[in-house]
Design a protein around this motif. Structure first.
Motif, PDB file in Angstrom:
ATOM      1  N   LYS A  13       1.082  -1.241   0.131  1.00 31.05           N
ATOM      2  CA  LYS A  13      -0.071   0.159  -0.178  1.00 31.05           C
ATOM      3  C   LYS A  13       0.799   1.191  -0.052  1.00 31.05           C
ATOM      4  CE  LYS A  13      -4.120   1.824   2.318  1.00 31.05           C
ATOM      5  NZ  LYS A  13      -4.944   1.483   3.538  1.00 31.05           N
ATOM      6  N   TYR A  14       0.616   2.103  -0.911  1.00 30.82           N
ATOM      7  CA  TYR A  14       1.275   3.312  -1.089  1.00 30.82           C
ATOM      8  C   TYR A  14       2.790   3.112  -1.592  1.00 30.82           C
ATOM      9  CZ  TYR A  14      -2.248   4.606   2.351  1.00 30.82           C
ATOM     10  OH  TYR A  14      -3.507   4.668   2.989  1.00 30.82           O
ATOM     11  N   PRO A 273      -5.155   7.266  -9.816  1.00 34.64           N
ATOM     12  CA  PRO A 273      -5.924   7.533  -8.491  1.00 34.64           C
ATOM     13  C   PRO A 273      -6.954   6.229  -8.500  1.00 34.64           C
ATOM     14  CG  PRO A 273      -6.640   9.121  -9.914  1.00 34.64           C
ATOM     15  CD  PRO A 273      -5.469   8.076 -10.501  1.00 34.64           C
ATOM     16  N   LEU A 274      -6.772   5.299  -7.835  1.00 35.22           N
ATOM     17  CA  LEU A 274      -7.534   4.038  -7.847  1.00 35.22           C
ATOM     18  C   LEU A 274      -8.467   3.544  -6.652  1.00 35.22           C
ATOM     19  CD1 LEU A 274      -4.748   1.975  -9.540  1.00 35.22           C
ATOM     20  CD2 LEU A 274      -6.865   2.974 -10.743  1.00 35.22           C
ATOM     21  N   ARG A 275      -9.525   2.874  -6.655  1.00 36.35           N
ATOM     22  CA  ARG A 275     -10.349   2.383  -5.703  1.00 36.35           C
ATOM     23  C   ARG A 275     -10.187   0.640  -5.668  1.00 36.35           C
ATOM     24  NH1 ARG A 275     -14.235   7.077  -4.148  1.00 36.35           N
ATOM     25  NH2 ARG A 275     -14.666   5.479  -2.183  1.00 36.35           N
ATOM     26  N   THR A 276     -10.733   0.154  -4.761  1.00 36.77           N
ATOM     27  CA  THR A 276     -10.805  -1.210  -4.515  1.00 36.77           C
ATOM     28  C   THR A 276     -12.069  -1.713  -3.835  1.00 36.77           C
ATOM     29  OG1 THR A 276     -10.195  -3.569  -4.195  1.00 36.77           O
ATOM     30  CG2 THR A 276      -8.972  -1.541  -3.065  1.00 36.77           C
ATOM     31  N   ALA A 277     -12.892  -2.472  -4.002  1.00 31.76           N
ATOM     32  CA  ALA A 277     -14.306  -2.890  -3.250  1.00 31.76           C
ATOM     33  C   ALA A 277     -13.366  -3.467  -1.981  1.00 31.76           C
ATOM     34  CB  ALA A 277     -14.861  -4.065  -3.843  1.00 31.76           C
ATOM     35  N   GLU A 278     -12.126  -3.899  -1.821  1.00 36.26           N
ATOM     36  CA  GLU A 278     -11.458  -4.597  -0.778  1.00 36.26           C
ATOM     37  C   GLU A 278     -11.240  -3.477   0.181  1.00 36.26           C
ATOM     38  OE1 GLU A 278      -8.702  -7.970  -1.525  1.00 36.26           O
ATOM     39  OE2 GLU A 278      -9.104  -7.127  -3.391  1.00 36.26           O
ATOM     40  N   LEU A 279     -10.890  -2.153  -0.319  1.00 40.84           N
ATOM     41  CA  LEU A 279     -10.820  -1.121   0.828  1.00 40.84           C
ATOM     42  C   LEU A 279     -11.845   0.194   0.584  1.00 40.84           C
ATOM     43  CD1 LEU A 279      -6.941  -1.058   0.294  1.00 40.84           C
ATOM     44  CD2 LEU A 279      -7.960  -1.746   1.978  1.00 40.84           C
ATOM     45  N   GLY A 281     -14.391   3.056   0.257  1.00 36.95           N
ATOM     46  CA  GLY A 281     -14.237   4.586   0.738  1.00 36.95           C
ATOM     47  C   GLY A 281     -12.713   5.061   0.293  1.00 36.95           C
ATOM     48  N   GLU A 282     -11.669   4.271   0.188  1.00 39.44           N
ATOM     49  CA  GLU A 282     -10.540   4.847   0.162  1.00 39.44           C
ATOM     50  C   GLU A 282      -9.943   5.244  -1.612  1.00 39.44           C
ATOM     51  OE1 GLU A 282      -6.962   3.459   2.154  1.00 39.44           O
ATOM     52  OE2 GLU A 282      -8.254   2.382   3.365  1.00 39.44           O
ATOM     53  N   ARG A 295      -8.499  -1.232 -11.171  1.00 40.52           N
ATOM     54  CA  ARG A 295      -8.721  -1.143  -9.691  1.00 40.52           C
ATOM     55  C   ARG A 295      -7.373  -1.117  -9.117  1.00 40.52           C
ATOM     56  NH1 ARG A 295     -12.958   0.439 -10.994  1.00 40.52           N
ATOM     57  NH2 ARG A 295     -14.972  -0.848 -10.821  1.00 40.52           N
ATOM     58  N   TYR A 296      -7.279  -0.726  -7.808  1.00 39.70           N
ATOM     59  CA  TYR A 296      -6.154  -0.822  -7.047  1.00 39.70           C
ATOM     60  C   TYR A 296      -5.874  -2.079  -6.693  1.00 39.70           C
ATOM     61  CZ  TYR A 296      -2.283   0.491  -3.785  1.00 39.70           C
ATOM     62  OH  TYR A 296      -1.007   0.900  -3.320  1.00 39.70           O
ATOM     63  N   PRO A 297      -4.542  -2.612  -7.087  1.00 39.20           N
ATOM     64  CA  PRO A 297      -4.218  -4.242  -6.819  1.00 39.20           C
ATOM     65  C   PRO A 297      -4.252  -4.469  -5.341  1.00 39.20           C
ATOM     66  CG  PRO A 297      -2.504  -2.699  -7.593  1.00 39.20           C
ATOM     67  CD  PRO A 297      -3.551  -1.973  -7.597  1.00 39.20           C
ATOM     68  N   TRP A 298      -5.249  -5.326  -5.083  1.00 30.79           N
ATOM     69  CA  TRP A 298      -5.145  -5.624  -3.502  1.00 30.79           C
ATOM     70  C   TRP A 298      -5.164  -7.292  -3.549  1.00 30.79           C
ATOM     71  CZ3 TRP A 298      -3.294  -2.853  -0.041  1.00 30.79           C
ATOM     72  CH2 TRP A 298      -3.535  -2.670   1.181  1.00 30.79           C
ATOM     73  N   LEU A 299      -5.345  -7.857  -2.154  1.00 26.37           N
ATOM     74  CA  LEU A 299      -5.350  -9.371  -1.862  1.00 26.37           C
ATOM     75  C   LEU A 299      -6.205 -10.130  -3.158  1.00 26.37           C
ATOM     76  CD1 LEU A 299      -3.849 -10.282   0.202  1.00 26.37           C
ATOM     77  CD2 LEU A 299      -5.715 -10.352   1.702  1.00 26.37           C
ATOM     78  N   LEU A 300      -7.295  -9.834  -3.353  1.00 25.60           N
ATOM     79  CA  LEU A 300      -8.053 -10.757  -4.165  1.00 25.60           C
ATOM     80  C   LEU A 300      -7.947 -10.378  -5.538  1.00 25.60           C
ATOM     81  CD1 LEU A 300     -11.161 -11.203  -1.544  1.00 25.60           C
ATOM     82  CD2 LEU A 300      -9.296 -12.529  -1.984  1.00 25.60           C
ATOM     83  N   ASP A 301      -7.318  -9.367  -5.783  1.00 30.16           N
ATOM     84  CA  ASP A 301      -7.242  -8.824  -7.381  1.00 30.16           C
ATOM     85  C   ASP A 301      -5.868  -8.173  -7.374  1.00 30.16           C
ATOM     86  OD1 ASP A 301      -7.705  -8.146  -9.928  1.00 30.16           O
ATOM     87  OD2 ASP A 301      -8.991  -6.227  -9.086  1.00 30.16           O
TER      88      ASP A 301
END
Length: 307
Positions: A13-14, A273-279, A281-282, A295-301
């Motif tokens: 993150k960041y 500037p990206l969002r993800t359903a896993e976070l 509101g961010e 989307r912002y790359p995160w745990l499930l994506d």
């Protein structure tokens, strides 16, 4: 071969992936540190196989894609907060080709500990959820540092695993003493590799510490012709193929990291500037020389595809 490399563990993150890509181009080694860096109690020590897989293999996938590291060199793990995940962590590492870990702390002692493989019992006291089954994985132990201001006189103090966790180091002189004394502890005993792990914010927010560190490295390289600043994997390569100092100039496995070819991949990275359903509101800005994902790359994506 006295070029300067270091381990750069890469939390997600960041993270500025254009900067990670440039560090890799300059010969620094990039490892994984997890996707979420979760602070939940017991999340790491009692984490399931899938938790460790999504966090570490997912972190590698994100790094490879958005820092464009395609040479298979992201192979080292450090557990957040050094909270080791026991046999579960090492089974995941063995299944997914992470040949070394650097999360286990060796308590402060008169003689430091050399890197070892987990084929056999851990050769020192180990706190937390330590693996107790054999694994064909290297451990780069973190030898605790002696943080006493006057090691010849001061009473015993507990060691600290990371330089940035030595809370009594407040000024430049104390930092210089810490570096020099711990170097001598290793150099004058069994010459086990000295791991110096920093939180970059700690290094830059303490005024003058970057200069102290750079000057200290220059001084060491000037005074000793048998000391090298290398990455974790380069250390393992040398241990598995020990070469005398006389022949080190011909040690090809270290040479490739010394020459920096070409130009930076980009001078103006994409700021996505990206969002993800896993976070929810961010909105997080992803810096990369690659195309912006949906989307912002995160745990499930980890690809950021949004699917």
């Amino acid at each position: 071969v006295q070029c300067e490399g270091n381990d750069s563990m890469s939390p997600t993150k960041y993270t500025n992936y254009s900067a990670v890509q440039e560090l890799h181009r300059k010969g620094h080694e990039i490892g994984v540190f997890s996707v979420t860096n979760s602070e939940e109690p017991e999340y790491w020590e009692k984490g399931s196989y899938d938790t460790w897989l999504l966090e570490m293999a997912g972190n590698r996938q994100i790094i490879e894609q958005f820092a464009d590291i395609k040479d298979g060199s992201v192979i080292g793990v450090r557990a957040p907060y050094l909270k080791v995940g026991g046999n579960t962590q090492f089974k995941m590492m063995n299944d997914t080709y992470f040949p070394y870990d650097s999360s286990i702390t060796a308590p402060l002692s008169k003689v430091p500990v050399w890197p070892y493989t987990l084929d056999y019992r851990i050769p020192h006291k180990c706190h937390g959820n330590c693996p107790n089954e054999p694994w064909p994985i290297w451990e780069m132990p973190i030898n605790e540092l002696d943080r006493r201001e006057d090691p010849t006189f001061d009473e015993e103090l507990t060691g600290c695993p990371l330089v940035s966790s030595c809370t009594n180091i407040q000024d430049k002189e104390q930092f210089q003493t810490l570096l020099q004394h711990n170097f001598e502890r290793h150099y004058l005993t069994n010459r086990a590799p000295l791991s110096l792990a920093f939180n970059p914010f700690w290094l830059t927010s303490n005024k003058g510490f970057v200069d102290v560190f750079e000057n200290w490295m220059d001084k060491i390289l000037l005074e000793y012709n048998d000391v090298y600043f290398v990455t974790a994997f380069q250390t393992i390569v040398w241990i598995t193929n020990p070469t005398s100092n006389v022949n080190m100039q011909g040690f090809d496995q270290w040479k490739d990291k010394c020459t920096v070819d070409g130009q930076a991949a980009c001078h103006l990275p994409n700021v996505c500037p990206l969002r993800t359903a896993e976070l929810p509101g961010e909105t997080i800005r992803l810096h990369t020389c690659q195309q912006c994902p949906r989307r912002y790359p995160w745990l499930l994506d980890p690809e950021g595809s949004g699917n």
